[in-house]
Scaffold this motif. Structure first.
Motif, PDB file in Angstrom:
ATOM      1  N   MET A   1      41.254  32.542  39.651  1.00 10.37           N
ATOM      2  CA  MET A   1      42.512  33.069  39.147  1.00 10.37           C
ATOM      3  C   MET A   1      43.208  33.824  40.269  1.00 10.37           C
ATOM      4  O   MET A   1      42.558  34.528  41.041  1.00 10.37           O
ATOM      5  CB  MET A   1      42.250  34.002  37.966  1.00 10.37           C
ATOM      6  N   VAL A   2      44.516  33.689  40.322  1.00  4.14           N
ATOM      7  CA  VAL A   2      45.326  34.464  41.251  1.00  4.14           C
ATOM      8  C   VAL A   2      46.237  35.355  40.415  1.00  4.14           C
ATOM      9  O   VAL A   2      46.979  34.880  39.554  1.00  4.14           O
ATOM     10  CB  VAL A   2      46.168  33.550  42.173  1.00  4.14           C
ATOM     11  N   VAL A   3      46.157  36.647  40.658  1.00  9.32           N
ATOM     12  CA  VAL A   3      46.944  37.625  39.909  1.00  9.32           C
ATOM     13  C   VAL A   3      48.244  37.888  40.655  1.00  9.32           C
ATOM     14  O   VAL A   3      48.242  38.117  41.864  1.00  9.32           O
ATOM     15  CB  VAL A   3      46.153  38.939  39.736  1.00  9.32           C
ATOM     16  N   THR A   4      49.355  37.848  39.904  1.00  9.00           N
ATOM     17  CA  THR A   4      50.665  38.214  40.433  1.00  9.00           C
ATOM     18  C   THR A   4      51.238  39.312  39.547  1.00  9.00           C
ATOM     19  O   THR A   4      50.638  39.662  38.518  1.00  9.00           O
ATOM     20  CB  THR A   4      51.629  37.006  40.433  1.00  9.00           C
ATOM     21  N   LYS A   5      52.401  39.815  39.900  1.00  4.80           N
ATOM     22  CA  LYS A   5      53.035  40.852  39.090  1.00  4.80           C
ATOM     23  C   LYS A   5      53.365  40.357  37.691  1.00  4.80           C
ATOM     24  O   LYS A   5      53.483  41.143  36.765  1.00  4.80           O
ATOM     25  CB  LYS A   5      54.307  41.366  39.779  1.00  4.80           C
ATOM     26  N   ASP A   6      53.496  39.043  37.540  1.00  2.00           N
ATOM     27  CA  ASP A   6      53.848  38.460  36.246  1.00  2.00           C
ATOM     28  C   ASP A   6      52.647  38.077  35.393  1.00  2.00           C
ATOM     29  O   ASP A   6      52.812  37.600  34.268  1.00  2.00           O
ATOM     30  CB  ASP A   6      54.723  37.226  36.461  1.00  2.00           C
ATOM     31  N   THR A   7      51.445  38.274  35.909  1.00  2.00           N
ATOM     32  CA  THR A   7      50.246  37.919  35.157  1.00  2.00           C
ATOM     33  C   THR A   7      50.050  38.899  34.005  1.00  2.00           C
ATOM     34  O   THR A   7      50.192  40.115  34.166  1.00  2.00           O
ATOM     35  CB  THR A   7      49.002  37.931  36.069  1.00  2.00           C
ATOM     36  N   ILE A   8      49.734  38.355  32.837  1.00  2.00           N
ATOM     37  CA  ILE A   8      49.533  39.171  31.642  1.00  2.00           C
ATOM     38  C   ILE A   8      48.157  39.854  31.721  1.00  2.00           C
ATOM     39  O   ILE A   8      47.156  39.212  32.057  1.00  2.00           O
ATOM     40  CB  ILE A   8      49.608  38.294  30.371  1.00  2.00           C
ATOM     41  N   VAL A   9      48.122  41.140  31.423  1.00  2.57           N
ATOM     42  CA  VAL A   9      46.885  41.913  31.496  1.00  2.57           C
ATOM     43  C   VAL A   9      45.797  41.269  30.632  1.00  2.57           C
ATOM     44  O   VAL A   9      44.659  41.120  31.064  1.00  2.57           O
ATOM     45  CB  VAL A   9      47.115  43.386  31.085  1.00  2.57           C
ATOM     46  N   GLY A  10      46.152  40.860  29.436  1.00  2.00           N
ATOM     47  CA  GLY A  10      45.177  40.230  28.550  1.00  2.00           C
ATOM     48  C   GLY A  10      44.594  38.957  29.138  1.00  2.00           C
ATOM     49  O   GLY A  10      43.404  38.668  28.952  1.00  2.00           O
ATOM     50  N   ASP A  11      45.413  38.197  29.873  1.00  2.00           N
ATOM     51  CA  ASP A  11      44.927  36.970  30.512  1.00  2.00           C
ATOM     52  C   ASP A  11      43.927  37.283  31.620  1.00  2.00           C
ATOM     53  O   ASP A  11      42.963  36.541  31.822  1.00  2.00           O
ATOM     54  CB  ASP A  11      46.091  36.159  31.088  1.00  2.00           C
ATOM     55  N   ILE A  12      44.168  38.380  32.329  1.00  2.38           N
ATOM     56  CA  ILE A  12      43.260  38.788  33.403  1.00  2.38           C
ATOM     57  C   ILE A  12      41.894  39.141  32.814  1.00  2.38           C
ATOM     58  O   ILE A  12      40.861  38.705  33.312  1.00  2.38           O
ATOM     59  CB  ILE A  12      43.827  39.993  34.178  1.00  2.38           C
TER      60      ILE A  12
ATOM     61  N   MET B   1      40.677  38.163  29.909  1.00  2.00           N
ATOM     62  CA  MET B   1      40.052  36.977  29.328  1.00  2.00           C
ATOM     63  C   MET B   1      39.467  36.063  30.409  1.00  2.00           C
ATOM     64  O   MET B   1      38.477  35.377  30.167  1.00  2.00           O
ATOM     65  CB  MET B   1      41.040  36.228  28.461  1.00  2.00           C
ATOM     66  N   ALA B   2      40.067  36.073  31.598  1.00  3.79           N
ATOM     67  CA  ALA B   2      39.562  35.237  32.685  1.00  3.79           C
ATOM     68  C   ALA B   2      38.181  35.697  33.122  1.00  3.79           C
ATOM     69  O   ALA B   2      37.319  34.878  33.439  1.00  3.79           O
ATOM     70  CB  ALA B   2      40.531  35.259  33.866  1.00  3.79           C
ATOM     71  N   ASP B   3      37.968  37.008  33.126  1.00  5.43           N
ATOM     72  CA  ASP B   3      36.657  37.553  33.513  1.00  5.43           C
ATOM     73  C   ASP B   3      36.618  39.026  33.128  1.00  5.43           C
ATOM     74  O   ASP B   3      37.358  39.834  33.690  1.00  5.43           O
ATOM     75  CB  ASP B   3      36.425  37.399  35.012  1.00  5.43           C
ATOM     76  N   GLU B   4      35.765  39.351  32.184  1.00  5.80           N
ATOM     77  CA  GLU B   4      35.671  40.739  31.718  1.00  5.80           C
ATOM     78  C   GLU B   4      35.157  41.678  32.797  1.00  5.80           C
ATOM     79  O   GLU B   4      35.241  42.893  32.647  1.00  5.80           O
ATOM     80  CB  GLU B   4      34.799  40.818  30.470  1.00  5.80           C
ATOM     81  N   GLY B   5      34.676  41.139  33.901  1.00  4.72           N
ATOM     82  CA  GLY B   5      34.222  41.962  35.017  1.00  4.72           C
ATOM     83  C   GLY B   5      35.336  42.748  35.677  1.00  4.72           C
ATOM     84  O   GLY B   5      35.074  43.652  36.469  1.00  4.72           O
ATOM     85  N   VAL B   6      36.589  42.416  35.346  1.00  3.04           N
ATOM     86  CA  VAL B   6      37.716  43.156  35.916  1.00  3.04           C
ATOM     87  C   VAL B   6      37.927  44.495  35.222  1.00  3.04           C
ATOM     88  O   VAL B   6      38.644  45.345  35.743  1.00  3.04           O
ATOM     89  CB  VAL B   6      39.037  42.349  35.877  1.00  3.04           C
ATOM     90  N   ALA B   7      37.304  44.694  34.069  1.00  2.00           N
ATOM     91  CA  ALA B   7      37.508  45.930  33.311  1.00  2.00           C
ATOM     92  C   ALA B   7      37.274  47.188  34.139  1.00  2.00           C
ATOM     93  O   ALA B   7      38.111  48.097  34.113  1.00  2.00           O
ATOM     94  CB  ALA B   7      36.650  45.934  32.052  1.00  2.00           C
ATOM     95  N   PRO B   8      36.177  47.292  34.901  1.00  2.00           N
ATOM     96  CA  PRO B   8      35.989  48.510  35.705  1.00  2.00           C
ATOM     97  C   PRO B   8      37.093  48.714  36.751  1.00  2.00           C
ATOM     98  O   PRO B   8      37.470  49.854  37.037  1.00  2.00           O
ATOM     99  CB  PRO B   8      34.637  48.278  36.391  1.00  2.00           C
TER     100      PRO B   8
ATOM    101  N   ASP C   1      43.285  44.414  44.667  1.00  2.00           N
ATOM    102  CA  ASP C   1      41.913  44.646  44.195  1.00  2.00           C
ATOM    103  C   ASP C   1      41.465  43.540  43.238  1.00  2.00           C
ATOM    104  O   ASP C   1      40.344  43.037  43.338  1.00  2.00           O
ATOM    105  CB  ASP C   1      41.797  46.004  43.495  1.00  2.00           C
ATOM    106  N   LEU C   2      42.346  43.162  42.330  1.00  2.00           N
ATOM    107  CA  LEU C   2      42.008  42.126  41.362  1.00  2.00           C
ATOM    108  C   LEU C   2      41.811  40.774  42.037  1.00  2.00           C
ATOM    109  O   LEU C   2      40.858  40.052  41.757  1.00  2.00           O
ATOM    110  CB  LEU C   2      43.087  42.035  40.281  1.00  2.00           C
ATOM    111  N   ASN C   3      42.712  40.440  42.959  1.00  2.00           N
ATOM    112  CA  ASN C   3      42.577  39.159  43.660  1.00  2.00           C
ATOM    113  C   ASN C   3      41.330  39.132  44.554  1.00  2.00           C
ATOM    114  O   ASN C   3      40.673  38.095  44.656  1.00  2.00           O
ATOM    115  CB  ASN C   3      43.838  38.836  44.457  1.00  2.00           C
ATOM    116  N   ASN C   4      40.999  40.259  45.156  1.00  2.00           N
ATOM    117  CA  ASN C   4      39.764  40.334  45.945  1.00  2.00           C
ATOM    118  C   ASN C   4      38.549  40.103  45.064  1.00  2.00           C
ATOM    119  O   ASN C   4      37.603  39.425  45.444  1.00  2.00           O
ATOM    120  CB  ASN C   4      39.661  41.674  46.671  1.00  2.00           C
ATOM    121  N   TYR C   5      38.585  40.667  43.858  1.00  2.00           N
ATOM    122  CA  TYR C   5      37.480  40.459  42.908  1.00  2.00           C
ATOM    123  C   TYR C   5      37.353  38.975  42.555  1.00  2.00           C
ATOM    124  O   TYR C   5      36.265  38.395  42.643  1.00  2.00           O
ATOM    125  CB  TYR C   5      37.684  41.291  41.638  1.00  2.00           C
ATOM    126  N   PHE C   6      38.463  38.367  42.142  1.00  2.00           N
ATOM    127  CA  PHE C   6      38.409  36.961  41.750  1.00  2.00           C
ATOM    128  C   PHE C   6      37.999  36.058  42.915  1.00  2.00           C
ATOM    129  O   PHE C   6      37.274  35.094  42.727  1.00  2.00           O
ATOM    130  CB  PHE C   6      39.745  36.507  41.152  1.00  2.00           C
TER     131      PHE C   6
END
Length: 67
Positions: free
Chosen positions: A1-12, A14-21, A58-63
């Motif tokens: 997944m690639v996160v942009t400013k337009d990416t929905i938080v819920g979609d992020i 759902m893509a991987d719950e590891g982003v929660a922290p 940070d999110l894109n580095n994680y993914f």
């Protein structure tokens, strides 16, 4: 997944719950709130006075790290 400013938080989430922290440590503590399901990452950052570009990095580095 690639996160942009337009990416929905819920979609992020759902893509991987590891982003929660990552989101929580950045200040987005309301991951389960109704707005998160339809709010873009940019909108969430504006509401919480956060550095959107840093969070996206940070999110894109994680993914990228999980492949």
């Amino acid at each position: 997944m690639v996160v942009t400013k337009d990416t929905i938080v819920g979609d992020i989430i759902m893509a991987d719950e590891g982003v929660a922290p990552i989101l929580m440590s950045a200040g987005l503590h309301c991951l389960g709130c109704a707005l998160a399901s339809g709010e873009t990452i940019e909108e969430a950052c504006q509401v919480h006075s956060m550095d959107c570009d840093a969070l996206i990095d940070d999110l894109n580095n994680y993914f990228q790290s999980i492949g």
